[in-house]
Design an enzyme around this catalytic site. Structure first.
Site, short mmCIF file in Angstrom:
data_model
loop_
_atom_site.label_atom_id
_atom_site.label_comp_id
_atom_site.label_asym_id
_atom_site.label_seq_id
_atom_site.Cartn_x
_atom_site.Cartn_y
_atom_site.Cartn_z
CE LYS A 187 -31.31 4.65 -83.04
NZ LYS A 187 -30.94 4.48 -81.62
NE ARG A 189 -24.74 10.29 -77.43
CZ ARG A 189 -25.86 9.75 -77.93
NH1 ARG A 189 -25.79 8.94 -78.96
NH2 ARG A 189 -27.03 10.00 -77.38
NE ARG A 234 -36.41 6.85 -80.37
CZ ARG A 234 -35.44 7.71 -80.67
NH1 ARG A 234 -35.21 8.04 -81.91
NH2 ARG A 234 -34.69 8.21 -79.71
NE ARG A 268 -32.07 9.23 -74.79
CZ ARG A 268 -30.81 9.35 -75.19
NH1 ARG A 268 -29.87 9.69 -74.35
NH2 ARG A 268 -30.50 9.14 -76.45
NE ARG A 289 -28.18 13.53 -77.54
CZ ARG A 289 -28.65 12.56 -78.33
NH1 ARG A 289 -27.96 12.19 -79.40
NH2 ARG A 289 -29.80 11.97 -78.08
P1 AMP Z 1 -32.08 10.35 -80.77
O1 AMP Z 1 -31.06 11.34 -81.20
O2 AMP Z 1 -32.60 9.50 -81.89
O3 AMP Z 1 -31.62 9.54 -79.58
O4 AMP Z 1 -33.36 11.18 -80.26
C1 AMP Z 1 -33.26 12.10 -79.19
C2 AMP Z 1 -34.63 12.45 -78.71
O5 AMP Z 1 -35.40 13.07 -79.76
C3 AMP Z 1 -35.49 11.29 -78.24
O6 AMP Z 1 -35.22 10.90 -76.90
C4 AMP Z 1 -36.90 11.89 -78.39
O7 AMP Z 1 -37.17 12.83 -77.37
C5 AMP Z 1 -36.77 12.67 -79.69
N1 AMP Z 1 -37.07 11.83 -80.88
C6 AMP Z 1 -36.21 11.48 -81.88
N2 AMP Z 1 -36.83 10.74 -82.81
C7 AMP Z 1 -38.12 10.61 -82.39
C8 AMP Z 1 -39.27 9.95 -82.92
N3 AMP Z 1 -39.22 9.26 -84.07
N4 AMP Z 1 -40.44 10.03 -82.21
C9 AMP Z 1 -40.50 10.73 -81.06
N5 AMP Z 1 -39.46 11.37 -80.50
C10 AMP Z 1 -38.27 11.32 -81.16
#
Ligand code: AMP
Length: 211
Positions: free
Chosen positions: A13, A127, A88, A170, A159
């Site tokens: 994404k 990554r 999410r 996740r 990360r």
């Molecule tokens: P991402 O970079 O989108 O994979 O997000 C990394 C982490 O940020 C996720 O595993 C959640 O802990 C948090 N996170 C990101 N977006 C959301 C969201 N819309 N709602 C809740 N937690 C989020």
């Protein structure tokens, strides 16, 4: 243009969001990037979010909803937005729909990038992110020792939530919380499924056919 990108972690994404938001000149709103930035700054928001992000749990909806309301207000004066990583779960999606309705704004498309689970585990394990310019790279057998960012020379770091156990968690969170969005947006007539396998450029072309 108002676009939402959904898909499992590691579906690509973020990579696609950068290309598409540049092409349409719209802000790329990544809740994950916003949260990581707040965590790095050590802000109050970052302190509240860190334990959720690092363990692969969703950050509480109240925190995310506040962030998004601010971003939507800002993006009203622009050409639209591309959401990456938001919504999410169904609660966030319903709140988002009612906020947009209230503002008289309609989404154009919800793009669901589909990649199989083994491929995701392999991609996320490889990554790395530059700690300076935040570019994202994939290491492979030939460049395992490549620890400096080719763009800016910064250090490439993994990360914390790309640790294999956290990745598995996740993916479970994705299945139970995020996957239901597919039906939610299908029912609204907005969803497009995109095959997320193959080269970055091919995937972009598949997406652009629908925009
Ligand atoms: P991402 O970079 O989108 O994979 O997000 C990394 C982490 O940020 C996720 O595993 C959640 O802990 C948090 N996170 C990101 N977006 C959301 C969201 N819309 N709602 C809740 N937690 C989020």
């Amino acid at each position: 243009m108002r676009i939402v990108l959904i898909g499992a972690p590691g579906a690509g994404k973020g990579t696609q969001a950068k290309v598409i938001s540049n092409k349409f000149n719209i802000p790329h709103i990544s809740t994950g990037d916003i949260l990581r930035n707040e965590i790095n700054k050590g802000s109050e928001l970052g302190k509240k979010a860190v334990k959720f992000v690092e363990s692969g749990k969703l950050v509480p909806d109240e925190i995310i909803i506040e962030i998004i309301k601010n971003m939507i207000r800002k993006s009203r004066s622009e050409n639209g937005f591309l959401m990456d990583g938001f919504p999410r779960n169904l609660k966030q999606a319903k709140m988002f729909s009612s906020t947009l309705d209230h503002l008289g704004i309609k989404l154009d498309k919800v793009i669901n990038i589909v990649v199989d689970k083994d491929e995701i585990i392999s991609r996320l394990g490889k990554r790395r992110t530059c700690n300076v310019c935040k570019s994202v790279f994939s290491i492979n057998n030939n460049n395992e020792n490549f620890i400096k960012c080719p763009e800016c020379g910064g250090d490439l770091i993994k990360r914390k939530d790309d640790d294999v156990e956290v990745i598995k968690h996740r993916l479970e969170v994705y299945e139970s919380e995020t996957r239901p969005l597919i039906n939610f947006y299908t029912d609204k007539g907005l969803l497009v499924n995109i095959d997320g396998s193959g080269e970055e450029k091919e995937i972009t072309e598949r997406i652009l056919k629908f925009l």
